[in-house]
Design a protein around this motif. Structure first.
Motif: not given
Length: 400
Positions: A102-105, A111-119
């Protein structure tokens, strides 16, 4: 204590567990192998899961006041707890996979500019707060967001009428059976995660009629989405997409000024995925509470979620590795979604003493219903005599 689950709620929970992960990833792999007949890949999966859930429902009928964790630990103290811990590890891996998927999706599509760790961390925080509310909060969110997802799925085909090309389904009857079987292989591990339900729902509420209805509805819905994807995008493009469902949503265009209707669909779909993540976390914490005495499941939600956050990035380095692992993951999923239910059906039976005790209790309850009024009078009379005895000694009287 187990939350009581109604017929409607059980159907929605089956939809939640079978749709959320399947919608994101395995459709592209099924289309790659089965091509225009990828929708038929759901037929073998449904038949296997109906058989598996029927066996589990028969086991649950033997333990109407217990969930499957309690039945395993009570009937086989060592082997039962070992099987329960294996299911906990299985769904902990599913939890780590789901938050990474889900985070990758979200990171790739929205949210292309948001770091995936934050998502991913945001998803975990929301999941922890949902789980702390218990199974009731999960059921409430499923009733809201799964219903909204069903409504969207019914409306979307009417919006895709202009983009649909039925020639993409040709030839209609030239079915590649081997390709359909490979497509079923990739779909099965995601669709069969409904096997978690008997572990959190007591046997008296786990009805095969409700489960079978949910399985059939979810399969028809997923088949409809696959057909929409093939007819609107085409087999060559859809088979090479990472997230074909997102590309399908991007095909929607109501008018010239509203060309990002995919954002509205995401607003209805993402809460369903978050609820699925919360259910995975709830399953792990609930199982640890059942298997290990004197452990609070509510206290474990935060630590388990943080360990899952670490494992999500430890197990999978990127979305491509997560996508390729589906083929091997099905071998593991078959053990928990098919083989273990067969073992439970054959060997998990109540003890003879428990059967005699339950039958004796039922007979006592039946006889007690016939003599309710005389017993009540006797009890009241005894209370009056005891009260008079206390009053005569003056120990329980209040000053006037």
């Amino acid at each position: 204590m187990n939350q009581k689950v109604t017929h409607r709620q059980m159907i929605l929970l089956v939809l939640l567990l079978s749709i959320s992960g399947t919608l994101i990833q395995p459709h592209a792999q099924a289309i790659y192998y089965a091509e225009q007949h990828a929708y038929l890949s759901y037929v073998p999966v449904v038949l296997v899961m109906l058989l598996s859930m029927w066996m589990v429902s028969r086991v649950q009928r033997r333990f109407p006041d217990q969930d499957l964790f309690e039945a395993l630990a009570g009937r086989f103290p060592f082997l039962g707890r070992l099987a329960g811990l294996m299911y906990i590890l299985f769904f902990f891996f599913v939890f780590a996979r789901d938050i990474r998927l889900t985070g990758d999706y979200i990171s790739i599509t929205l949210l292309e500019t948001t770091p995936i760790s934050i998502v991913v961390l945001s998803l975990i925080v929301m999941g922890v707060f949902i789980v702390r509310g218990g199974l009731g909060s999960l059921i409430g969110m499923a009733e809201l967001y799964v219903t909204l997802f069903l409504l969207n799925s019914v409306v979307v085909p009417f919006m895709l009428i202009q983009q649909i090309n039925m020639d993409n389904l040709m030839p209609y009857f030239n079915i590649d059976v081997a390709g359909v079987g490979k497509g079923s292989w990739y779909i099965f591990s995601f669709f069969g995660e409904m096997i978690a339900l008997p572990f959190v729902v007591k046997g008296g509420d786990f009805k095969f009629k409700s489960v079978s209805t949910g399985i059939i509805i979810s399969a028809l819905l997923m088949m409809l989405i696959v057909v929409e994807t093939i007819t609107s995008i085409g087999v060559p493009i859809a088979s090479r997409l990472v997230y074909p469902s997102y590309e399908l949503a991007r095909q929607l265009q109501i008018s010239d000024f509203l060309d990002r209707f995919d954002l509205a669909l995401a607003a209805a779909t993402l809460p369903t995925m978050i609820t699925k993540i919360a259910f995975d976390l709830y399953f792990v914490c609930w199982g640890l509470k059942r298997m290990i005495p004197n452990v609070s499941g509510k206290v474990l939600t935060g630590p388990v979620a943080l360990v899952g956050f670490v494992c999500a990035f430890w197990f999978f380095r990127n979305a491509i590795q997560l996508n390729r692992f589906t083929r091997e993951w099905t071998w593991i999923a078959i053990v928990f979604e098919v083989l273990f239910p067969v073992v439970f059906y054959l060997f998990l039976r109540p003890r003879k003493k428990d059967k005699q005790r339950s039958s004796h209790q039922k007979s006592r309850e039946h006889s007690g219903k016939e003599n309710t009024e005389p017993e009540q009078e006797t009890v009241d009379f005894g209370k009056d005599k005891e009260k008079g005895r206390k009053d005569s000694h003056g120990g329980e009287l209040q000053p006037s």
